[in-house]
Write an enzyme that holds these catalytic residues in place. Structure first.
Site, PDB file in Angstrom:
ATOM      1  N   ARG A 398       0.793  -1.033   0.120  1.00  0.00           N
ATOM      2  CA  ARG A 398       0.037   0.087   0.186  1.00  0.00           C
ATOM      3  C   ARG A 398       0.837   1.346   0.080  1.00  0.00           C
ATOM      4  O   ARG A 398       1.053   1.795   1.106  1.00  0.00           O
ATOM      5  CB  ARG A 398      -1.101  -0.051   1.056  1.00  0.00           C
ATOM      6  CG  ARG A 398      -1.948  -1.262   1.371  1.00  0.00           C
ATOM      7  CD  ARG A 398      -2.895  -0.942   2.401  1.00  0.00           C
ATOM      8  NE  ARG A 398      -3.515  -2.365   2.728  1.00  0.00           N
ATOM      9  CZ  ARG A 398      -4.681  -2.572   1.959  1.00  0.00           C
ATOM     10  NH1 ARG A 398      -5.153  -1.637   1.037  1.00  0.00           N
ATOM     11  NH2 ARG A 398      -5.453  -3.765   2.395  1.00  0.00           N
ATOM     12  N   ARG A 428      -6.169  -4.953  -1.178  1.00  0.00           N
ATOM     13  CA  ARG A 428      -7.728  -4.930  -1.141  1.00  0.00           C
ATOM     14  C   ARG A 428      -7.833  -3.382  -1.092  1.00  0.00           C
ATOM     15  O   ARG A 428      -7.465  -2.734  -0.080  1.00  0.00           O
ATOM     16  CB  ARG A 428      -8.383  -5.445  -0.105  1.00  0.00           C
ATOM     17  CG  ARG A 428      -9.959  -5.255  -0.455  1.00  0.00           C
ATOM     18  CD  ARG A 428     -10.673  -6.076   0.872  1.00  0.00           C
ATOM     19  NE  ARG A 428     -10.620  -7.698   0.294  1.00  0.00           N
ATOM     20  CZ  ARG A 428     -10.297  -8.709   1.158  1.00  0.00           C
ATOM     21  NH1 ARG A 428     -10.140  -8.260   2.502  1.00  0.00           N
ATOM     22  NH2 ARG A 428     -10.255  -9.824   0.640  1.00  0.00           N
ATOM     23  N   HIS A 458       2.719  -9.635   1.109  1.00  0.00           N
ATOM     24  CA  HIS A 458       2.507  -8.726   2.104  1.00  0.00           C
ATOM     25  C   HIS A 458       3.791  -8.393   2.966  1.00  0.00           C
ATOM     26  O   HIS A 458       3.667  -7.597   3.838  1.00  0.00           O
ATOM     27  CB  HIS A 458       1.403  -9.543   3.047  1.00  0.00           C
ATOM     28  CG  HIS A 458       0.753  -8.507   3.954  1.00  0.00           C
ATOM     29  ND1 HIS A 458       0.992  -8.674   5.446  1.00  0.00           N
ATOM     30  CD2 HIS A 458       0.157  -7.493   4.002  1.00  0.00           C
ATOM     31  CE1 HIS A 458       0.345  -7.672   6.084  1.00  0.00           C
ATOM     32  NE2 HIS A 458      -0.129  -6.994   5.259  1.00  0.00           N
ATOM     33  N   TYR A 491      -0.149   4.928  12.019  1.00  0.00           N
ATOM     34  CA  TYR A 491      -0.118   3.517  12.501  1.00  0.00           C
ATOM     35  C   TYR A 491       1.243   3.157  13.203  1.00  0.00           C
ATOM     36  O   TYR A 491       2.344   3.837  12.588  1.00  0.00           O
ATOM     37  CB  TYR A 491       0.276   2.732  11.122  1.00  0.00           C
ATOM     38  CG  TYR A 491      -1.310   2.592  10.292  1.00  0.00           C
ATOM     39  CD1 TYR A 491      -2.015   3.467  10.378  1.00  0.00           C
ATOM     40  CD2 TYR A 491      -1.472   1.362   9.669  1.00  0.00           C
ATOM     41  CE1 TYR A 491      -3.352   3.225   9.831  1.00  0.00           C
ATOM     42  CE2 TYR A 491      -2.410   1.189   8.502  1.00  0.00           C
ATOM     43  CZ  TYR A 491      -3.308   2.055   8.892  1.00  0.00           C
ATOM     44  OH  TYR A 491      -4.526   2.107   8.102  1.00  0.00           O
TER      45      TYR A 491
END
Length: 721
Positions: A398, A428, A458, A491
């Site tokens: 991302r 996604r 990932h 985050y």
């Protein structure tokens, strides 16, 4: 001494670890997590716009839950294929339980907006007004704006025998408009509220003279109105000669879990580009309607959207409160958290290159957002302009918009460096961003790969290969989070710069496996999924059990986003039964039931929901005193262990290990300000300090430390490998 029933059960026969009662349902556990997000919106001690943000996140999370999780249950139900989870609930039982659990929470969330936050916003000078409350002059200005900017993009669609019911696209806000025709009587039309315009309009408009006459300052005015209310007030312009008798908002949520048969796609990039566009056309999984809508129009929409009554949710307008995020653009620092400046490690603050720093120190640790993300960008930019750099390899999951990471990769290629980027097209809701970056990188001459067939990549890795006096040296950055400077400020994630040969060799091998062909399953340092990661994690838990049996003091402390994997949960149960102390901090879904006598009475589960989204994955094993910490991208979920490429990396520097253990992991485990404890029945209780115990707000404490938690000066250690 009498023995309790619980003790008798514990001594006579341990619980059956296959019993469905040993597990919480994944979907219901997620709903409990989202309720914790709502609790933050309800928290009166928070700055007002931060409460708005949490409420927006609550509704945004819920939209995604229906698009992905509920749609999956619906597909199973319709296909008659029941993949029963460890808790034993069928798809029908789960769908029923989801609705029952959700209805009171939705009431609470809407009351939070209507009876609490919206009123306090008005008291604070942020006037989000109903159209009926506007002054006549403001309405006139908004009508002119409607004519100039909104009317041209509206398309009313009639519904009658000659006009079929129009398709309602995913998450679009619509109006069910009822008009009276003098010749034909009552008619029905659907009007889509344009998504290309802001949902919240500043009042009164853009004409400077009108602002001046009204005593308002312009577009920065904190006076707003909902777009759909402006549209409803001006429907007479769309239906001339007819009487508009009513207009009711509604919204459809569709199945957005797009799937692609990768082995049948000749061009994955083109196939993904096509499939993403189909999200608006998936089957309907939820219909939200205005609570004031009469039954006849409600039935008309239900029939034509093709949903069952249990999929219909009555909502108080405005519908779609995820778009409250637009209030984030208001310049009201007094209604926000105090600003903070991420720290820059002293080792990376000098003019010395990062490569020279790593040769001297071997390892540098960053903990975002408390530490700046700038060194990560600097690492790639220095590599892009370093004539000694031969190659750069990078994973992108991302990357976000306007990515400085991608820009640095393209600069490196322009400078003649061999660059490979593994772009995950199937991340996604970031597919379109990643498709755009993949195309841009390919145009720049970067070798772009899309990973392994059937798997999402990932793992977060960057490898820089550099020619130095003594030969070739590899520099690595590994992380728990994405290469995204925006999310790095909200985050919490751990990043490690290192030039340890063993880790660098593993990262190089893993990149080769992702871009080429490889059957490699055993790595020197890394734990890699979907190879042996689960097996190696289970072996470490078993090792802890054996160490505890020999000398006591067994201790496992895991911090992660989700705990779902059945085998891992069962292993943790066995550790608890053996007497090992198990401390878990699971931000989101947790299917493990703590505190059950004879099963999990040595397991505690907490979660921290606060200003920053807890995103780090840290796995601590006491290991008889020879402590081990693994950090990386993987949660203990089947999707991570079986269907994604993941990596966990060891923290071998003992001082860094102690810093992560004491100043990050154990600090969060001690939180008694923002933490909740998971009870055996699946509910959560808020933790508070006991009498005489200090308040521990882990996120606030790390903010106040301004980077001083980090071990700044430590000697390089010798490493085998």
């Amino acid at each position: 001494m009498p023995v309790s029933a619980a003790q008798a059960q514990k001594t006579e026969s341990p619980p059956d670890l296959e019993d469905p009662r040993c597990f919480f349902n994944r979907e219901l556990s997620w709903l409990r997590f989202n309720s914790k997000v709502l609790e933050e919106a309800l928290d009166q001690s928070k700055p007002l716009l931060e409460r708005v943000n949490f409420l927006s996140i609550f509704f945004s999370n819920l939209d995604e839950f229906f698009m992905i999780r509920v749609s999956g249950l619906r597909r199973q139900l319709n296909a008659g294929v029941f993949r029963t989870p460890p808790d034993g609930m069928t798809p029908a039982e789960q769908l029923k339980a989801i609705r029952e659990r959700l209805l009171p929470v939705l009431e609470e969330s809407q009351a939070c907006w209507h009876e609490d936050i919206s009123k306090k916003l008005r008291q604070s000078g942020v006037q989000l007004l109903a159209y009926s409350k506007l002054k006549s002059r403001q309405k006139k200005v908004l009508r002119r704006r409607f004519e100039k900017e909104i009317f041209p993009v509206l398309t009313p669609l009639a519904f009658d025998p000659s006009h079929p019911f129009p398709h309602i696209s995913n998450l679009s806000l619509n109006l069910a408009v009822v008009v009276r025709d003098p010749r034909h009587g009552e008619r029905f039309a659907r009007l889509k509220v344009p998504q290309t315009l802001p949902r919240l309009l500043h009042i009164p408009g853009e004409e400077g003279e009108d602002y001046r006459k009204l005593g308002l300052s312009g577009q920065d005015s904190d006076v707003l109105v909902w777009l759909e209310e402006v549209v409803i007030a001006n429907l007479d312009l769309l239906f001339p000669g007819l009487e508009v008798t009513a207009a009711y908002p509604f919204r459809v949520t569709r199945d957005a879990d797009v799937e692609i048969e990768e082995d049948e796609a000749s061009d994955l990039l083109s196939a993904m580009t096509e499939v993403v566009g189909l999200r608006h056309f998936g089957s309907a999984v939820r219909l939200e309607i205005d609570a004031q809508m009469p039954e006849e129009y409600r039935d008309l929409i239900i029939q034509n959207v093709d949903v069952e009554p249990y999929q219909v949710y009555e909502m108080r307008s405005p519908i779609g409160l995820a778009q409250l995020s637009e209030l984030g653009g208001l310049e009201r620092p007094d209604l926000r958290y105090p600003r903070f400046q991420p720290a820059l490690p002293t080792s990376l603050a000098s003019e010395e290159s990062i490569f020279a720093t790593l040769r001297r120190r071997r390892n540098v640790l960053l903990y975002h957002p408390y530490d700046s993300f700038v060194p990560v960008v600097t690492f790639l930019r220095q590599a892009a302009h370093d004539p000694k750099v031969l190659a750069i390899k990078q994973t992108l999951y991302r990357a976000g918009t306007n990515s400085p990471i991608v820009e640095a990769l393209m600069e490196a290629r322009q400078n003649g460096i061999q660059v490979s980027a593994l772009v995950e097209l199937k991340a996604r809701f970031d597919e379109e961003n990643n498709i755009g970056w993949a195309q841009a990188l390919e145009r720049a001459g970067v070798h772009v790969a899309y990973g392994l067939l059937g798997l999402k990549t990932h793992a977060k890795m960057c490898l820089v290969v550099r020619r130095e006096g003594e030969g070739i040296r590899c520099y690595v950055h590994l992380s728990t989070g994405n290469y995204n400077p925006i999310t790095a400020r909200i985050y919490t994630d751990i990043g490690l710069f290192t030039c340890q040969p063993g880790i660098a060799a593993d990262v190089s091998d893993l990149f080769n496996a992702l871009t080429g062909y490889s059957a490699k399953s055993q790595y020197r340092k890394l734990l890699v999924a979907p190879g042996r990661m689960r097996e190696q994690m289970l072996a470490r838990i078993d090792r802890e059990i054996e160490a505890h049996r020999k000398q006591g003091d067994g201790h496992l402390a895991f911090k992660m986003n989700a705990l779902v994997d059945k085998q891992c949960i069962q292993a943790l149960y066995r550790a608890s039964q053996a007497g090992v102390r198990v401390e878990l901090q699971v931000r989101g879904i947790c299917c493990l039931r703590p505190g059950i006598a004879g099963l999990s009475d040595n397991i505690s589960v907490t979660s921290v929901v606060g200003r920053f989204l807890e995103h780090s994955r840290i796995y601590y094993f006491r290991n008889g005193g020879d402590e081990e910490i693994l950090v990386g991208s993987a949660d203990l979920m089947p999707r991570n262990l079986d269907h994604r490429v993941e990596s966990l990396f060891p923290i071998e520097d003992r001082q860094l290990l102690r810093s992560i253990r004491d100043d990050i992991l154990f600090l969060h485990l001690k939180d008694n300000a923002k933490a909740r404890r998971l009870r055996p029945d699946g509910t959560h209780e808020r933790l508070f300090p006991s009498k005489g115990q200090p308040v521990v707000d882990s996120q606030l404490q790390l903010l106040d430390a301004e980077g001083s938690w980090r071990i700044r000066d430590y000697r390089p250690h010798k490493e085998a490998g």
